[in-house]
Motif scaffolding. Sequence first.
Motif, PDB file in Angstrom:
ATOM      1  N   TYR A 157      35.040  71.177  45.965  1.00 58.79           N
ATOM      2  CA  TYR A 157      34.419  71.501  47.273  1.00 58.79           C
ATOM      3  C   TYR A 157      33.478  72.879  46.998  1.00 58.79           C
ATOM      4  O   TYR A 157      33.865  73.619  45.966  1.00 58.79           O
TER       5      TYR A 157
ATOM      6  N   HIS B  78      36.327  70.993  56.347  1.00 64.58           N
ATOM      7  CA  HIS B  78      37.479  70.219  55.806  1.00 64.58           C
ATOM      8  C   HIS B  78      38.340  71.423  56.335  1.00 64.58           C
ATOM      9  O   HIS B  78      38.648  72.496  56.123  1.00 64.58           O
TER      10      HIS B  78
ATOM     11  N   GLN C 159      44.869  66.942  53.632  1.00 58.72           N
ATOM     12  CA  GLN C 159      43.635  66.899  54.430  1.00 58.72           C
ATOM     13  C   GLN C 159      43.739  66.357  55.875  1.00 58.72           C
ATOM     14  O   GLN C 159      44.228  65.264  56.071  1.00 58.72           O
TER      15      GLN C 159
ATOM     16  N   TRP D 138      41.398  67.079  58.614  1.00 56.62           N
ATOM     17  CA  TRP D 138      40.095  66.734  59.392  1.00 56.62           C
ATOM     18  C   TRP D 138      39.094  66.864  58.204  1.00 56.62           C
ATOM     19  O   TRP D 138      39.151  67.854  57.581  1.00 56.62           O
TER      20      TRP D 138
ATOM     21  N   LYS E 105      36.154  60.396  55.088  1.00 57.96           N
ATOM     22  CA  LYS E 105      35.045  60.746  54.490  1.00 57.96           C
ATOM     23  C   LYS E 105      33.864  60.651  55.225  1.00 57.96           C
ATOM     24  O   LYS E 105      33.457  59.604  55.848  1.00 57.96           O
TER      25      LYS E 105
END
Length: 186
Positions: A147, A170, A178, A180, A184
């Motif tokens: 990220y 995210h 993860q 939210w 993708k």
Amino acid sequence: MEKQLHPFCVWNEEDEEYYCGYIDCDGNVVIPPIYEIAEDFSEGLACVAELGWDKGYKFIDTNGEVVISLKDGIGVCGYFHEGLCVVSVDGKYGFIDRTGAMVIHPQFDGASNFDHGLALVSFGESESGDNSGIIDRTGRFIVPPKYNSFDYYWYTEDGLLRLRDGNVTHYFDRTGKQIWPKKKTY
């Protein structure tokens, strides 16, 4: 209760240098001004450096006793939080414990202090973190370093981790799952 000490600096006309020490809440000098650098106390320890950077960094307790003397070439980049402190060696960041032992080897290009047992770290050329992820206290990634959000990370009140990648935010639970977005989005 831990002593509340605060750094202060005085100018020495004779050698034209600032010297730093610590005062208590009543303005009494508790630790005399003998340091070039005197950082705030955190978890009962403060980072100091004697005049002349070649003497290295040390951590002192609220009595002024040296608790940790760091080896040459180790720089302090943070303060103790949750028993660990960010340090740098040859431009890479890692973590020491309260004994001064290197517990997470310097390997990152950026690192935050630990909070709730987790820290944000990054690999990449810029401080913005080309590849940022979240590690636990063992140095294991719970969120992989993919990220671009070194400056945009925090806990929500209900314990979720929030990390932004470009324009997408995210959310992860504390295990790194993860939650939210569920799919993708880019």
